[in-house]
Design a protein around this motif. Structure first.
Motif, PDB file in Angstrom:
ATOM      1  N   ILE B  39       0.758  -1.161  -0.206  1.00  0.00           N
ATOM      2  CA  ILE B  39       0.055  -0.142  -0.127  1.00  0.00           C
ATOM      3  C   ILE B  39       0.999   1.178   0.008  1.00  0.00           C
ATOM      4  N   GLU B  63       8.532   6.709   4.131  1.00  0.00           N
ATOM      5  CA  GLU B  63       8.769   5.558   4.998  1.00  0.00           C
ATOM      6  C   GLU B  63       8.267   4.306   4.547  1.00  0.00           C
ATOM      7  N   TYR B  64       8.884   3.316   4.965  1.00  0.00           N
ATOM      8  CA  TYR B  64       8.837   1.868   4.350  1.00  0.00           C
ATOM      9  C   TYR B  64       8.439   1.218   5.744  1.00  0.00           C
ATOM     10  N   TYR B 114       4.432  13.013   2.107  1.00  0.00           N
ATOM     11  CA  TYR B 114       5.035  12.002   2.845  1.00  0.00           C
ATOM     12  C   TYR B 114       4.568  10.929   2.009  1.00  0.00           C
ATOM     13  N   ASP B 116       4.281   6.768   1.998  1.00  0.00           N
ATOM     14  CA  ASP B 116       4.292   5.732   2.899  1.00  0.00           C
ATOM     15  C   ASP B 116       4.119   4.478   2.150  1.00  0.00           C
ATOM     16  N   CYS B 117       5.091   3.580   2.372  1.00  0.00           N
ATOM     17  CA  CYS B 117       5.087   2.228   1.532  1.00  0.00           C
ATOM     18  C   CYS B 117       4.809   1.341   2.720  1.00  0.00           C
ATOM     19  N   ASP B 118       3.896   0.563   2.647  1.00  0.00           N
ATOM     20  CA  ASP B 118       3.559  -0.408   3.659  1.00  0.00           C
ATOM     21  C   ASP B 118       3.213  -1.893   3.119  1.00  0.00           C
TER      22      ASP B 118
END
Lengths: 239, 239, 239, 239, 239, 239
Positions: B39, B63-64, B114, B116-118
């Motif tokens: 995601i 951020e990961y 920002y 965000d890679c989750d």
């Protein structure tokens, strides 16, 4: 294109490798690439991390640090900040991976070699100087292990050295110092073995993307530079 | 050489990009490279880090993370460990650098995006999937900024995509899945722009050093694969 | 009183439970209460915490997290902050306690089941959705333990489900969404077993104290709602 | 059923509230519920957290701690562990929420009152003793603010008190001490205002689920006990 | 020179030592030097730190803390800051070293005694009060070990006590309270044994360097004061 | 008594002070007391800590570190442990206090001087070598401030130097090296000004308490040694 230092595009800085720089470590080398100065030590300890226990195999790991005033502006000490930054972790992972490629870990027995690279003065290229100096410290540590009987024979070592290259004002240059590094379009760190193979190739476009042709030109410069480093390592180890 | 998945050496996994995957973020994309699912959100906030204040320029940072059971064995949650590991920091620095190359930061005004890679399911290639998906989320975030008047026009974007290649059982292969990644001799991550330039080239010899010829072969595979990714990004954005 | 969503006071949001949502975990469920979406996994590992070693008894523990942009405003990632906040710890303690009530821990042998609840989209009621989904993931994990022989038979499970109720504009309502939750006078989370007993009752006056009569009304609403959840769990597990 | 202490089911322990227990804090109370002893201080500081700046409104926040040997077995000091545990955070959030219900925060002006509850001896019920004692310390702090002119008049205070009740050996009992608490089937903490409204109701089934009838019985016991606490607070404040 | 408290230069504050102050610890003493109040506990646990395992020898270690409002201005709680400050670590190292000098550690067997000194009210001299009170708690803990058979006989103890002296307005004074401490030219903490030997002498020039003559005068004052403390310890232990 | 090094009881090790040791810091000194080697830098930054803002006064603060293999056994890096140990904090507080005594802080204007003392090789006496070397670095930093106009004139400096003395095998000895330090009965660190006053006197009985007579003898040895250090500082600064 004129380099800030007046060097030719394919000219490295003065490289010196001073062995036995401090007295406690099994291997201890001061490496200098011009004004970049790094103390590299190799420390031997019995035992291995949990995932290797009982395998008969050894381990090599690395840590990297900078003195707070190794740089033009003082940086906050990581020990007082309470954590190592991303750049530090990235560099010490690179150093560890590179040096594990130098030796057959099975030949170490269940021992761990800690590589510590501490920058006392920074002027660009600290990670590549660290790898180059640490490989010499590693050889000294292996010899010391043999001497005190921790291993039966010194394992054969595939020497490892590293250099940075980049595109500076549109041209490929070898061994970037800090003024070049901070203004380069592209920065490429290359780690090789003395057999000519690549261990790591890490290129980053800082200002503009780079082309396959530029990559090829940079890798050729790097290969030539690293061969000079192998010669310097051999000379140091022959003393 | 037969790949564990039965794919041809130059065959990518099924790639899907699902926009508007979650409802709160200005850009939100589920990217899938086969069983790897990430995601990617892009969140816009007014203001910039201290070093940019007053410059009129914006910032993009990334951020990961991985869900603890995104992997075959459960990993300890970084939030409960109290720190992000070296691998995480390395990957999120790579994602951030790559996406900052996509947009002229001056066109953002003093806003921060920002990324965000989750990873909700991992099967190799999470960092390259993250970059590819995040670039689409970034475009959606820019469009949303335009829509609510935060910027006057959507800045032109140089699309960015990334793929991993490697040497598996002696042969170059495209888009490594986990079984290949964990057995590969060499692993190379490539980030490119849609103009054909390299943004990042990060190659690591895992088992054996790699040659210049192997590097060239891998880069060619990567270039072809990334072109497929650009097509997928365009198709998704055209919906 | 008209609810922002137009629902009746005793009407729940659409509830869906998607089993086998990710492929690695022994149990993996996507639970949705309207726009609230949580991935719940149950991971089995051999061994137990120190205080249970040698007792033959197992353990169930839970962790909870939110993706940074699960919410309307991006929240800082707990992994980069370096610690889990009080709200997170409070919720994961509640989830763990609730699920330990579902199974006789002695029937697990010395195994630990880690419950991970990760919110990918938040719209109120994340803790109650987490408990409801995690109980289904737990059943799947127990079945998988049986299948690979880690336990001789699937222990009998007392199903656990949870819902929030509250006083909104003076009236008791069931299953608060975010707009209601942030404006409610009182917020009450209820966890029950399928035998009708209470596991947890946690009521907090946000704006005004609540009366015993209001408490009774809310508990009745909750009981009805939780019965719907048990039906949904059973239907999902019957697939 | 005979309670370990020999008390009747509806009998509280001896409660004492000693004001001005230490000399520096604006409010300082030693609260004792039998052998449970907590120092509660209320400290006034100018200024409010960022989210309240410029609103003219004040803030009340709480922290809770235990001396390492407040308990039967020494617990590791949270300051040396480097973080507060989940139980601590949960309790101090409860104390803060409860006391914010006591006063109209607008009447404080932009001042913050820090409540510190430090357990010097624990024998069950530390959180409820803390709330009960802290409310008295809060009143003293408000009076001291008035005295030194920080506020024009002492705002009206809705007194807050708290007690634990539980199901012990099948029967509802009031004010659990440690031997009861560690063996209870259910543990319920109740916070009320002197107008008879509930501020918090937190019930947890430890061994067996509890029924609506048991909940009602426990709440009645709690209400009676809290009324005794209001009397004790008033008596202390009248001195 | 007139001291803020009106005391004579060689006059100590009222010293009280209250044994059995809390009920759980093997030794528990409230020590008061005037308005400075510290709870000192000694807790016995089986086992020793790794470096002593198998030696048959015991260990004594100390921790020190202050309640947030022990001081005139509230200090942030170290547990919520996430680390102990330098002053705290310095003091607890001093307390630990001092008390290890009191007993032959071999006579403890492989047991550890944890000394906890928690300041509930501070008015200067907290570290010296801590050492003085902790030594009494230590004796009680040793007696309790003997009583429950953990050791065969109570080892002989060399009593330890401590006091601060300083140069205040040019004159040496004994037992500085906070107003003196914060205005003193020099602050000297002295730890002695009941045989008259020095365990620690820590002098710091705050405003002006001190002379050998001043040092001698301060040490004489300290010696006299510490003799009064030994008398107080003996009286307390005789009760 | 024969010292391990063969030195006379009042004989110091070879002391060298190398100025301008690294190129970035305003003051940079390598100090060597025999095999103990410390890099001391003084870095000037505009601004002061919050408690001094607006006072027109400057600040001096110090940090201390050791390279992991400065010692006989490798120590874990504090940056990777995530905190500085008690010994480190104690030493850097001592260095900072000592150097603040050297200069009238008002003469600095609102500037901060950061002293960094990093031990690259340890053989006893690192804290005293640090103070002695840092004072020279401080003078160089003040001169550099004058040169670039940050202050109008170099403030007068009261030189500060430090040495350790101890009781070794019953006799007082000057300047303990590591073999002596680890076997000494008593260890005393003394910091003095060039006017002959004491700044710090920190004596610790390691094995046996020490007498007033021994203290006097040690202080006399220390005074003589420190006078040699002042001569070495002056000679270095005259170069």
């Amino acid at each position: 294109m004129i380099r800030p230092s007046g060097r030719a595009a394919d000219q490295m800085r003065q490289v010196t490798l001073t062995r036995h720089y401090t007295k406690h470590a099994e291997g201890s080398v001061l490496v200098e690439f011009g004004d970049t100065k790094v103390i590299c030590t190799a420390s031997v300890e019995g035992g291995v991390p949990r995932f290797l226990r009982g395998t008969g195999q050894g381990w090599i790991t690395a840590e990297y640090g900078m003195l707070p005033r190794a740089t033009g502006e003082r940086m906050q000490r990581e020990a007082s900040k309470g954590k190592q930054g991303g750049r530090t972790l990235e560099i010490q992972r690179l150093i560890g991976r590179s040096l594990r490629a130098a030796v057959d870990l099975k030949a170490l027995g269940e021992n761990t070699i800690y590589i510590d690279c501490d920058v006392i003065q920074a002027d660009g290229g600290t990670r590549t100087a660290s790898i180059t100096g640490a490989c010499v410290a590693l050889v000294d540590a292996l010899r010391s292990m043999k001497q005190r009987g921790a291993i039966k024979k010194v394992p054969s070592v595939q020497m490892i050295a590293a250099i940075s290259v980049g595109i500076y004002q549109g041209s490929p240059v070898l061994d970037l110092d800090y003024p070049e590094d901070s203004a380069a379009d592209t920065d490429l760190n290359v780690v090789m073995t003395d057999k000519g193979g690549f261990i790591e190739v890490q290129g980053t476009a800082e200002a503009a993307p780079f082309t396959p042709q530029e990559l090829t030109a940079m890798l050729e410069l790097a290969t030539a530079g690293i061969n000079e480093l192998f010669a310097a390592q051999l000379a140091a180890l022959a003393d």
